[in-house]
Design a protein around this motif. Structure first.
Motif, PDB file in Angstrom:
ATOM      1  N   VAL A   1       0.861  -1.172   0.000  1.00  0.00           N
ATOM      2  CA  VAL A   1       0.000   0.000   0.000  1.00  0.00           C
ATOM      3  C   VAL A   1       0.903   1.229   0.000  1.00  0.00           C
ATOM      4  O   VAL A   1       1.700   1.418   0.916  1.00  0.00           O
ATOM      5  N   GLU A   2       0.775   2.012  -1.046  1.00  0.00           N
ATOM      6  CA  GLU A   2       1.585   3.226  -1.142  1.00  0.00           C
ATOM      7  C   GLU A   2       1.070   4.250  -0.121  1.00  0.00           C
ATOM      8  O   GLU A   2      -0.106   4.293   0.190  1.00  0.00           O
ATOM      9  N   ASN A   3       1.965   5.062   0.411  1.00  0.00           N
ATOM     10  CA  ASN A   3       1.639   6.080   1.426  1.00  0.00           C
ATOM     11  C   ASN A   3       1.012   5.464   2.669  1.00  0.00           C
ATOM     12  O   ASN A   3       0.112   6.034   3.274  1.00  0.00           O
ATOM     13  N   PHE A   4       1.496   4.301   3.051  1.00  0.00           N
ATOM     14  CA  PHE A   4       0.929   3.586   4.193  1.00  0.00           C
ATOM     15  C   PHE A   4       1.011   4.415   5.469  1.00  0.00           C
ATOM     16  O   PHE A   4       0.077   4.407   6.266  1.00  0.00           O
ATOM     17  N   ASP A   5       2.098   5.125   5.667  1.00  0.00           N
ATOM     18  CA  ASP A   5       2.241   5.930   6.889  1.00  0.00           C
ATOM     19  C   ASP A   5       1.142   6.980   6.986  1.00  0.00           C
ATOM     20  O   ASP A   5       0.643   7.258   8.077  1.00  0.00           O
ATOM     21  N   ASP A   6       0.746   7.568   5.867  1.00  0.00           N
ATOM     22  CA  ASP A   6      -0.356   8.538   5.872  1.00  0.00           C
ATOM     23  C   ASP A   6      -1.654   7.872   6.304  1.00  0.00           C
ATOM     24  O   ASP A   6      -2.427   8.426   7.084  1.00  0.00           O
ATOM     25  N   HIS A   7      -1.903   6.666   5.791  1.00  0.00           N
ATOM     26  CA  HIS A   7      -3.099   5.917   6.185  1.00  0.00           C
ATOM     27  C   HIS A   7      -3.069   5.628   7.684  1.00  0.00           C
ATOM     28  O   HIS A   7      -4.081   5.790   8.375  1.00  0.00           O
ATOM     29  N   ALA A   8      -1.914   5.201   8.185  1.00  0.00           N
ATOM     30  CA  ALA A   8      -1.790   4.846   9.595  1.00  0.00           C
ATOM     31  C   ALA A   8      -2.056   6.055  10.490  1.00  0.00           C
ATOM     32  O   ALA A   8      -2.764   5.943  11.499  1.00  0.00           O
ATOM     33  N   ARG A   9      -1.524   7.201  10.128  1.00  0.00           N
ATOM     34  CA  ARG A   9      -1.750   8.415  10.933  1.00  0.00           C
ATOM     35  C   ARG A   9      -3.214   8.840  10.897  1.00  0.00           C
ATOM     36  O   ARG A   9      -3.764   9.257  11.904  1.00  0.00           O
ATOM     37  N   HIS A  10      -3.840   8.726   9.752  1.00  0.00           N
ATOM     38  CA  HIS A  10      -5.217   9.180   9.576  1.00  0.00           C
ATOM     39  C   HIS A  10      -6.228   8.257  10.269  1.00  0.00           C
ATOM     40  O   HIS A  10      -7.205   8.731  10.838  1.00  0.00           O
ATOM     41  N   LEU A  11      -5.973   6.947  10.228  1.00  0.00           N
ATOM     42  CA  LEU A  11      -6.974   5.987  10.677  1.00  0.00           C
ATOM     43  C   LEU A  11      -6.892   5.630  12.158  1.00  0.00           C
ATOM     44  O   LEU A  11      -7.915   5.332  12.763  1.00  0.00           O
ATOM     45  N   GLY A  12      -5.731   5.583  12.735  1.00  0.00           N
ATOM     46  CA  GLY A  12      -5.598   5.059  14.094  1.00  0.00           C
ATOM     47  C   GLY A  12      -5.517   3.539  14.058  1.00  0.00           C
ATOM     48  O   GLY A  12      -5.797   2.904  13.035  1.00  0.00           O
ATOM     49  N   ALA A  13      -5.162   2.927  15.175  1.00  0.00           N
ATOM     50  CA  ALA A  13      -4.832   1.498  15.226  1.00  0.00           C
ATOM     51  C   ALA A  13      -5.985   0.584  14.817  1.00  0.00           C
ATOM     52  O   ALA A  13      -5.817  -0.299  13.964  1.00  0.00           O
ATOM     53  N   GLU A  14      -7.167   0.759  15.402  1.00  0.00           N
ATOM     54  CA  GLU A  14      -8.285  -0.148  15.111  1.00  0.00           C
ATOM     55  C   GLU A  14      -8.744  -0.036  13.657  1.00  0.00           C
ATOM     56  O   GLU A  14      -8.964  -1.037  12.982  1.00  0.00           O
ATOM     57  N   LYS A  15      -8.912   1.174  13.176  1.00  0.00           N
ATOM     58  CA  LYS A  15      -9.353   1.379  11.796  1.00  0.00           C
ATOM     59  C   LYS A  15      -8.279   0.915  10.812  1.00  0.00           C
ATOM     60  O   LYS A  15      -8.590   0.423   9.735  1.00  0.00           O
ATOM     61  N   LEU A  16      -7.019   1.078  11.194  1.00  0.00           N
ATOM     62  CA  LEU A  16      -5.935   0.621  10.340  1.00  0.00           C
ATOM     63  C   LEU A  16      -5.991  -0.899  10.173  1.00  0.00           C
ATOM     64  O   LEU A  16      -5.847  -1.413   9.058  1.00  0.00           O
ATOM     65  N   LEU A  20      -6.481  -2.858   6.680  1.00  0.00           N
ATOM     66  CA  LEU A  20      -5.582  -3.900   6.184  1.00  0.00           C
ATOM     67  C   LEU A  20      -6.326  -5.211   5.992  1.00  0.00           C
ATOM     68  O   LEU A  20      -6.123  -5.905   4.993  1.00  0.00           O
ATOM     69  N   ASN A  21      -7.203  -5.560   6.930  1.00  0.00           N
ATOM     70  CA  ASN A  21      -7.957  -6.803   6.814  1.00  0.00           C
ATOM     71  C   ASN A  21      -8.838  -6.806   5.563  1.00  0.00           C
ATOM     72  O   ASN A  21      -8.851  -7.776   4.810  1.00  0.00           O
ATOM     73  N   SER A  22      -9.547  -5.722   5.329  1.00  0.00           N
ATOM     74  CA  SER A  22     -10.419  -5.687   4.146  1.00  0.00           C
ATOM     75  C   SER A  22      -9.593  -5.682   2.854  1.00  0.00           C
ATOM     76  O   SER A  22      -9.952  -6.352   1.879  1.00  0.00           O
ATOM     77  N   GLU A  44       2.324  -3.613   5.741  1.00  0.00           N
ATOM     78  CA  GLU A  44       1.382  -3.283   4.680  1.00  0.00           C
ATOM     79  C   GLU A  44       1.697  -4.004   3.375  1.00  0.00           C
ATOM     80  O   GLU A  44       1.079  -3.746   2.349  1.00  0.00           O
ATOM     81  N   GLU A  45       2.640  -4.921   3.405  1.00  0.00           N
ATOM     82  CA  GLU A  45       3.044  -5.621   2.180  1.00  0.00           C
ATOM     83  C   GLU A  45       2.389  -6.995   2.104  1.00  0.00           C
ATOM     84  O   GLU A  45       2.324  -7.730   3.082  1.00  0.00           O
ATOM     85  N   TYR A  46       1.932  -7.336   0.916  1.00  0.00           N
ATOM     86  CA  TYR A  46       1.293  -8.622   0.623  1.00  0.00           C
ATOM     87  C   TYR A  46       2.215  -9.340  -0.354  1.00  0.00           C
ATOM     88  O   TYR A  46       2.479  -8.844  -1.442  1.00  0.00           O
ATOM     89  N   VAL A  47       2.722 -10.490   0.040  1.00  0.00           N
ATOM     90  CA  VAL A  47       3.682 -11.221  -0.777  1.00  0.00           C
ATOM     91  C   VAL A  47       3.012 -12.493  -1.296  1.00  0.00           C
ATOM     92  O   VAL A  47       2.479 -13.279  -0.515  1.00  0.00           O
ATOM     93  N   CYS A  48       3.040 -12.662  -2.617  1.00  0.00           N
ATOM     94  CA  CYS A  48       2.454 -13.853  -3.227  1.00  0.00           C
ATOM     95  C   CYS A  48       3.342 -14.313  -4.372  1.00  0.00           C
ATOM     96  O   CYS A  48       4.244 -13.585  -4.802  1.00  0.00           O
ATOM     97  N   ALA A  49       3.072 -15.525  -4.860  1.00  0.00           N
ATOM     98  CA  ALA A  49       3.934 -16.083  -5.898  1.00  0.00           C
ATOM     99  C   ALA A  49       3.198 -17.135  -6.712  1.00  0.00           C
ATOM    100  O   ALA A  49       2.190 -17.686  -6.280  1.00  0.00           O
ATOM    101  N   VAL A  50       3.737 -17.409  -7.882  1.00  0.00           N
ATOM    102  CA  VAL A  50       3.349 -18.569  -8.676  1.00  0.00           C
ATOM    103  C   VAL A  50       4.614 -19.371  -8.939  1.00  0.00           C
ATOM    104  O   VAL A  50       5.716 -18.865  -8.800  1.00  0.00           O
TER     105      VAL A  50
END
Length: 112
Positions: A1-16, A20-22, A44-50
């Motif tokens: 997620v780009e600009n994750f720190d901005d999201h974290a500051r804006h949302l707070g722990a529970e909303k964050l 992330l869950n959604s 905030e990183e999702y790692v997947c592979a084939v």
């Protein structure tokens, strides 16, 4: 997620965590649809592979590496297209891709 720190500051722990869950649940569904293997999430990183499970190896032998990699490209395109605002914030994803050999294993003696 780009600009994750901005999201974290804006949302707070529970909303964050809800954000992330959604977001990661959406990615889980898309990856499952395209038979892409989820490896882990790190912050905030999702790692997947084939190409990392026996079925992928067999598909690559039968249809070529392009078919297997194509599933990852399809999943990535679908994830990028799903950039809807969540919780009032625009979401932009950044992605990287690697091709070639991969090695996996447990590092250390226990999980965190």
């Amino acid at each position: 997620v780009e600009n994750f720190d901005d999201h974290a500051r804006h949302l707070g722990a529970e909303k964050l965590m809800e954000f992330l869950n959604s977001t990661f649940t959406m990615m889980d569904l898309i990856c499952a649809k395209h038979a892409v293997t989820k490896i882990e999430t790190v912050g905030e990183e999702y790692v997947c592979a084939v190409g990392v499970v026996p079925e992928d190896e067999q598909e690559a032998k039968d249809s070529g590496h392009t078919a297997v990699l194509g599933r990852l490209i399809q999943a990535a395109a679908e994830i990028l297209a799903a950039r809807k605002p969540k919780m009032g914030l625009p979401v932009t994803f950044k992605m990287g891709m690697h091709t070639g050999p991969v090695v996996a294993g447990v590092i250390g003696q226990k999980l965190p």
